[in-house]
Scaffold this motif. Structure first.
Motif, PDB file in Angstrom:
ATOM      1  N   THR A  67       0.834  -1.198   0.000  1.00  0.00           N
ATOM      2  CA  THR A  67       0.000   0.000   0.000  1.00  0.00           C
ATOM      3  C   THR A  67       0.873   1.254   0.000  1.00  0.00           C
ATOM      4  N   HIS A  76      -4.849   1.669   9.482  1.00  0.00           N
ATOM      5  CA  HIS A  76      -4.766   0.225   9.232  1.00  0.00           C
ATOM      6  C   HIS A  76      -4.684  -0.519  10.564  1.00  0.00           C
ATOM      7  N   ASP A  78      -4.592  -4.854  11.810  1.00  0.00           N
ATOM      8  CA  ASP A  78      -4.666  -6.245  11.361  1.00  0.00           C
ATOM      9  C   ASP A  78      -4.420  -7.211  12.514  1.00  0.00           C
ATOM     10  N   SER A  83      -0.621  -1.896  13.128  1.00  0.00           N
ATOM     11  CA  SER A  83      -1.615  -0.829  13.153  1.00  0.00           C
ATOM     12  C   SER A  83      -0.911   0.517  13.007  1.00  0.00           C
ATOM     13  N   GLN A  92       3.652   0.446   3.081  1.00  0.00           N
ATOM     14  CA  GLN A  92       3.247  -0.654   3.950  1.00  0.00           C
ATOM     15  C   GLN A  92       3.254  -1.954   3.166  1.00  0.00           C
ATOM     16  N   HIS A 102      -7.720  -7.784   8.266  1.00  0.00           N
ATOM     17  CA  HIS A 102      -7.374  -6.385   8.502  1.00  0.00           C
ATOM     18  C   HIS A 102      -8.505  -5.462   8.086  1.00  0.00           C
ATOM     19  N   GLU A 104      -9.207  -1.126   6.893  1.00  0.00           N
ATOM     20  CA  GLU A 104      -8.586   0.098   6.375  1.00  0.00           C
ATOM     21  C   GLU A 104      -9.651   1.176   6.281  1.00  0.00           C
ATOM     22  N   GLN A 117      -3.098   0.322  -3.967  1.00  0.00           N
ATOM     23  CA  GLN A 117      -2.795  -0.946  -3.308  1.00  0.00           C
ATOM     24  C   GLN A 117      -2.598  -2.034  -4.364  1.00  0.00           C
TER      25      GLN A 117
END
Length: 225
Positions: A67, A76, A78, A83, A92, A102, A104, A117
């Motif tokens: 990302t 974010h 997960d 985070s 990322q 996760h 977003e 992404q």
């Protein structure tokens, strides 16, 4: 040696719940058996989220999720414990491995959030999930943000390069088995082909000279170098 140009307006579009996503490859309901991926890329999504909008918890498995935020801020979280809020200039990598969940969301106070992404096929399955992020300061040349000298990715030979280029800058595209160039912002000229914001060029065993015609940010995935 091949070059295929995909224009911004030819991408599939999904609009719902404060989200607008432009898909470069077959994705979800936009199934196209002739456009399932390129090189190790199986997804290349250009997302625009309204403040507070986004994607609630959802799973991924056996894919490398990369990302890059262009504007705003992306929050974010997960199941690996990863985070934070991803801002422009940060990259990322979430290695889904055997399975990860996760979420977003566009950070409410950061304004509209645009991010790219990409999903990349890993070289092997069965690894534990992992998460990493890093600050990056791309220059006018190519800066490796993932792979190479950037964040590690579980896809040997895969590298994501970013350039913050000014008008008149000249960049060289390497000759590699597969290269995917995306004009995130600005404009450029590849040989005799003009590329505008959102356009992409898919190249196989073909490099070239790229001249920036409007300042912006370019993203280049190379595979097999």
């Amino acid at each position: 040696m091949t070059l295929e140009v995909r224009r911004a307006g030819s991408r599939y579009v999904t609009v719902e719940d404060g989200r607008e996503t432009r898909h470069s490859f077959s994705f979800g309901p936009h199934y196209d058996p002739a456009n399932l991926g390129f090189g190790l890329l199986v997804s290349h999504n250009d997302d625009l989220l309204a403040p507070g909008a986004g994607y609630p918890d959802h799973p991924h498995q056996e894919i490398e999720v990369v990302t890059w935020v262009l504007s705003g801020g992306l929050a974010h979280h997960d199941s690996t414990g990863g985070s934070g809020v991803l801002l422009p200039g940060q990259v990322q990598v979430m290695s889904a491995g055997t399975g990860v969940v996760h979420s977003e969301y566009a950070e409410a106070g950061a304004g509209p959030t645009r991010f790219v992404q990409t999903w990349v096929r890993p070289s092997a399955w069965g690894e534990a999930p992992a998460y990493a992020s890093a600050d990056v300061s791309p220059g006018s040349g190519w800066t490796a943000v993932v792979g190479g000298d950037g964040l590690p990715v579980r896809a040997p030979g895969a590298t994501l390069w970013v350039s913050d280029a000014a008008a008149g800058d000249e960049l060289v595209l390497p000759v590699v088995p597969h290269a995917h160039l995306f004009v995130a912002t600005g404009a450029a000229r590849l040989g005799d082909v003009d590329l505008a914001e959102g356009d992409a060029a898919r190249m196989s065993d073909r490099g070239g000279d790229l001249t920036v015609t409007a300042p912006g940010q370019l993203m280049l995935w190379t595979f097999g170098a």
